[in-house]
Design a protein around this motif. Structure first.
Motif, mmCIF file in Angstrom:
data_model
loop_
_atom_site.group_PDB
_atom_site.id
_atom_site.type_symbol
_atom_site.label_atom_id
_atom_site.label_comp_id
_atom_site.label_asym_id
_atom_site.label_seq_id
_atom_site.Cartn_x
_atom_site.Cartn_y
_atom_site.Cartn_z
ATOM 1 N N THR A 67 -1.388 108.585 -74.355
ATOM 2 C CA THR A 67 -1.840 107.229 -74.644
ATOM 3 C C THR A 67 -1.768 106.320 -73.432
ATOM 4 O OG1 THR A 67 0.369 106.650 -75.427
ATOM 5 C CG2 THR A 67 -1.219 107.383 -77.063
ATOM 6 N N MET A 68 -0.867 106.583 -72.490
ATOM 7 C CA MET A 68 -0.734 105.752 -71.311
ATOM 8 C C MET A 68 -1.206 106.543 -70.099
ATOM 9 S SD MET A 68 0.415 103.021 -72.661
ATOM 10 C CE MET A 68 0.950 102.018 -71.296
ATOM 11 N N ILE A 131 -16.043 92.543 -63.609
ATOM 12 C CA ILE A 131 -14.745 92.247 -62.996
ATOM 13 C C ILE A 131 -14.069 91.078 -63.714
ATOM 14 C CG2 ILE A 131 -13.698 91.248 -60.937
ATOM 15 C CD1 ILE A 131 -14.051 94.120 -60.551
ATOM 16 N N ALA A 132 -14.852 90.049 -64.041
ATOM 17 C CA ALA A 132 -14.287 88.865 -64.705
ATOM 18 C C ALA A 132 -13.724 89.218 -66.076
ATOM 19 C CB ALA A 132 -15.356 87.780 -64.825
ATOM 20 N N PHE A 133 -14.458 90.016 -66.848
ATOM 21 C CA PHE A 133 -13.979 90.397 -68.172
ATOM 22 C C PHE A 133 -12.724 91.268 -68.079
ATOM 23 C CE2 PHE A 133 -18.605 89.959 -69.689
ATOM 24 C CZ PHE A 133 -18.377 88.638 -70.045
ATOM 25 N N THR A 134 -12.696 92.174 -67.116
ATOM 26 C CA THR A 134 -11.519 93.036 -66.956
ATOM 27 C C THR A 134 -10.300 92.227 -66.535
ATOM 28 O OG1 THR A 134 -12.976 94.863 -66.302
ATOM 29 C CG2 THR A 134 -10.635 95.090 -65.812
ATOM 30 N N ALA A 135 -10.494 91.326 -65.568
ATOM 31 C CA ALA A 135 -9.386 90.493 -65.120
ATOM 32 C C ALA A 135 -8.897 89.570 -66.231
ATOM 33 C CB ALA A 135 -9.812 89.680 -63.900
ATOM 34 N N SER A 136 -9.813 89.096 -67.063
ATOM 35 C CA SER A 136 -9.418 88.225 -68.173
ATOM 36 C C SER A 136 -8.467 88.934 -69.124
ATOM 37 C CB SER A 136 -10.664 87.745 -68.917
ATOM 38 O OG SER A 136 -10.320 86.970 -70.043
ATOM 39 N N GLN A 137 -8.734 90.201 -69.411
ATOM 40 C CA GLN A 137 -7.836 90.969 -70.275
ATOM 41 C C GLN A 137 -6.454 91.103 -69.640
ATOM 42 O OE1 GLN A 137 -9.131 95.007 -71.136
ATOM 43 N NE2 GLN A 137 -7.003 95.667 -71.409
ATOM 44 N N ASN A 254 -8.309 100.535 -70.047
ATOM 45 C CA ASN A 254 -8.450 101.955 -70.366
ATOM 46 C C ASN A 254 -9.335 102.674 -69.365
ATOM 47 O OD1 ASN A 254 -11.256 101.611 -71.221
ATOM 48 N ND2 ASN A 254 -10.410 100.625 -73.049
ATOM 49 N N GLY A 255 -9.357 104.002 -69.493
ATOM 50 C CA GLY A 255 -10.079 104.824 -68.541
ATOM 51 C C GLY A 255 -11.578 104.582 -68.521
ATOM 52 N N VAL A 256 -12.156 104.258 -69.683
ATOM 53 C CA VAL A 256 -13.595 104.011 -69.740
ATOM 54 C C VAL A 256 -13.958 102.793 -68.892
ATOM 55 C CG1 VAL A 256 -15.524 103.454 -71.259
ATOM 56 C CG2 VAL A 256 -13.773 105.073 -72.009
ATOM 57 N N LYS A 257 -13.158 101.740 -68.968
ATOM 58 C CA LYS A 257 -13.445 100.539 -68.170
ATOM 59 C C LYS A 257 -13.314 100.832 -66.679
ATOM 60 C CE LYS A 257 -12.128 97.151 -71.677
ATOM 61 N NZ LYS A 257 -11.224 96.024 -72.031
ATOM 62 N N TRP A 258 -12.294 101.601 -66.303
ATOM 63 C CA TRP A 258 -12.146 101.942 -64.889
ATOM 64 C C TRP A 258 -13.328 102.777 -64.403
ATOM 65 C CZ3 TRP A 258 -9.385 99.255 -61.853
ATOM 66 C CH2 TRP A 258 -8.127 98.752 -62.221
ATOM 67 N N LEU A 259 -13.794 103.712 -65.225
ATOM 68 C CA LEU A 259 -14.938 104.535 -64.838
ATOM 69 C C LEU A 259 -16.206 103.696 -64.691
ATOM 70 C CD1 LEU A 259 -14.408 107.788 -66.970
ATOM 71 C CD2 LEU A 259 -14.137 107.508 -64.502
ATOM 72 N N CYS A 260 -16.421 102.785 -65.636
ATOM 73 C CA CYS A 260 -17.595 101.905 -65.540
ATOM 74 C C CYS A 260 -17.512 101.011 -64.308
ATOM 75 C CB CYS A 260 -17.714 101.057 -66.802
ATOM 76 S SG CYS A 260 -18.100 101.986 -68.307
#
Length: 327
Positions: A67-68, A131-137, A254-260
């Motif tokens: 999970t991590m 980048i903005a959406f990821t940083a916001s999370q 998560n991994g999907v966001k890093w891949l995108c």
């Protein structure tokens, strides 16, 4: 430390004696935590938290390995994380620079050189929004984690303050339970939270016992009745924010966001390289500037991805500040 797989879930256990309920007896912090964070471990030693008076704390880590993700990356020192991030991104940029140069000199070179610079604007906008959406999370998780730790410390402090109105024996017992819970959290649970290995399956026995003890107290005066009610509310609040803290500790990009994110960055690097493929020096400079900006952004997000993990992670210092002293 050993582990076993049960119904698709990995359970870790600490070697040592167990009691009649099957819980592992934890005689000291060293049996559970092999490595503590240097930023707050000195506080634990100064306050004498190496040997908690409570000895029985069951804990369970459920499928934490799946999970991590990339725990080792988040646990790197900041300088080493920066070195790895900048090195990987600049290596990718250099590779793209040489690949595009080879393609531009080949059979379809004129087609690659005809790519319009206007393509960079929509690619840049899409990449910037992502980048903005990821940083916001990431910023939201960090802010929530700070609020949860401060609220937990405030609730425990309220328990200590309001218990002064209760009978002397009850006050002493409540102070001991709060002190034991803070010791357990700082020495045992916090390193596991940093690894994302703590789940909601098991509640802290000390707080549960303190809540039961408070509700069973025979109070007489109106002041004691009010204090009993406020102590119970504060204990419930402490349990609630602890659950919030555990949930936040298991949140990450998560991994999907890093891949995108990586795919969009590669697309933008290729676009920059093809637009400037006529001038190799200009292409190298443009790719280098974008790689530096990209590496800085990734490092900032990666270092704050998990609020309780890494060199700039949150510490249990707010809880240690409200720990009642022995009387």
């Amino acid at each position: 430390m050993s582990h076993r797989t049960l119904r698709g879930r990995t359970t870790f256990a600490v070697d040592g004696p167990s009691n009649a309920k099957g819980y592992v007896v934890l005689p000291s912090r060293r049996n559970v935590v092999e490595r503590t964070d240097y930023r707050w471990s000195f506080v634990v030693r100064l306050r004498g938290l190496n040997s908690p008076t409570h000895q029985e704390y069951p804990f369970q880590t459920a499928h934490c390995a799946t999970t991590m993700m990339s725990t080792w990356v988040h646990e790197l020192p900041l300088w080493l994380m920066a070195l790895a991030t900048f090195g990987a991104i600049f290596l990718a940029g250099a590779t793209i620079h040489f690949v595009t140069g080879w393609l531009a000199a080949g059979r379809y070179g004129r087609s690659f050189k005809a790519i319009s610079p206007g393509l960079l604007s929509p690619l840049g906008i899409i990449f910037g929004l992502f980048i903005a959406f990821t940083a916001s999370q990431v910023w939201s998780d960090t802010a929530r984690a700070n609020v949860a730790v401060d609220a937990e410390a405030s609730a425990l402090r309220s328990v200590v303050v309001m218990s002064a109105v209760l009978p002397k024996e009850a006050q002493t017992e409540l102070r001991r339970m709060v002190r034991d819970y803070i010791r357990y959290t700082a020495t045992t649970e916090w390193p596991l939270v940093a690894k994302g290995a703590v789940t909601l399956n098991v509640s802290p026995p000390t707080l549960n016992d303190a809540l039961k003890f408070t509700l069973s107290l025979p109070v007489v005066t109106p002041g004691q009745q009010t204090a009993q009610r406020e102590v119970a509310v504060s204990l419930q609040r402490a349990l609630e924010v602890r659950r919030e803290r555990i949930l936040i500790s298991r949140s990450e990009v998560n991994g999907v966001k890093w891949l995108c994110l990586a795919f969009l960055a590669v697309c933008l690097l290729f676009g920059i390289a093809f637009v400037h493929c006529d001038n190799r020096l200009t292409s190298a400079v443009a790719i280098g500037l974008f790689s530096a900006a990209l590496a800085t952004t990734v490092l900032l997000i990666l270092s704050h991805d998990r609020p309780f993990t890494g060199e700039i992670a949150l510490t249990p210092e707010p809880l240690l500040q409200v720990m009642p002293e022995d009387r």
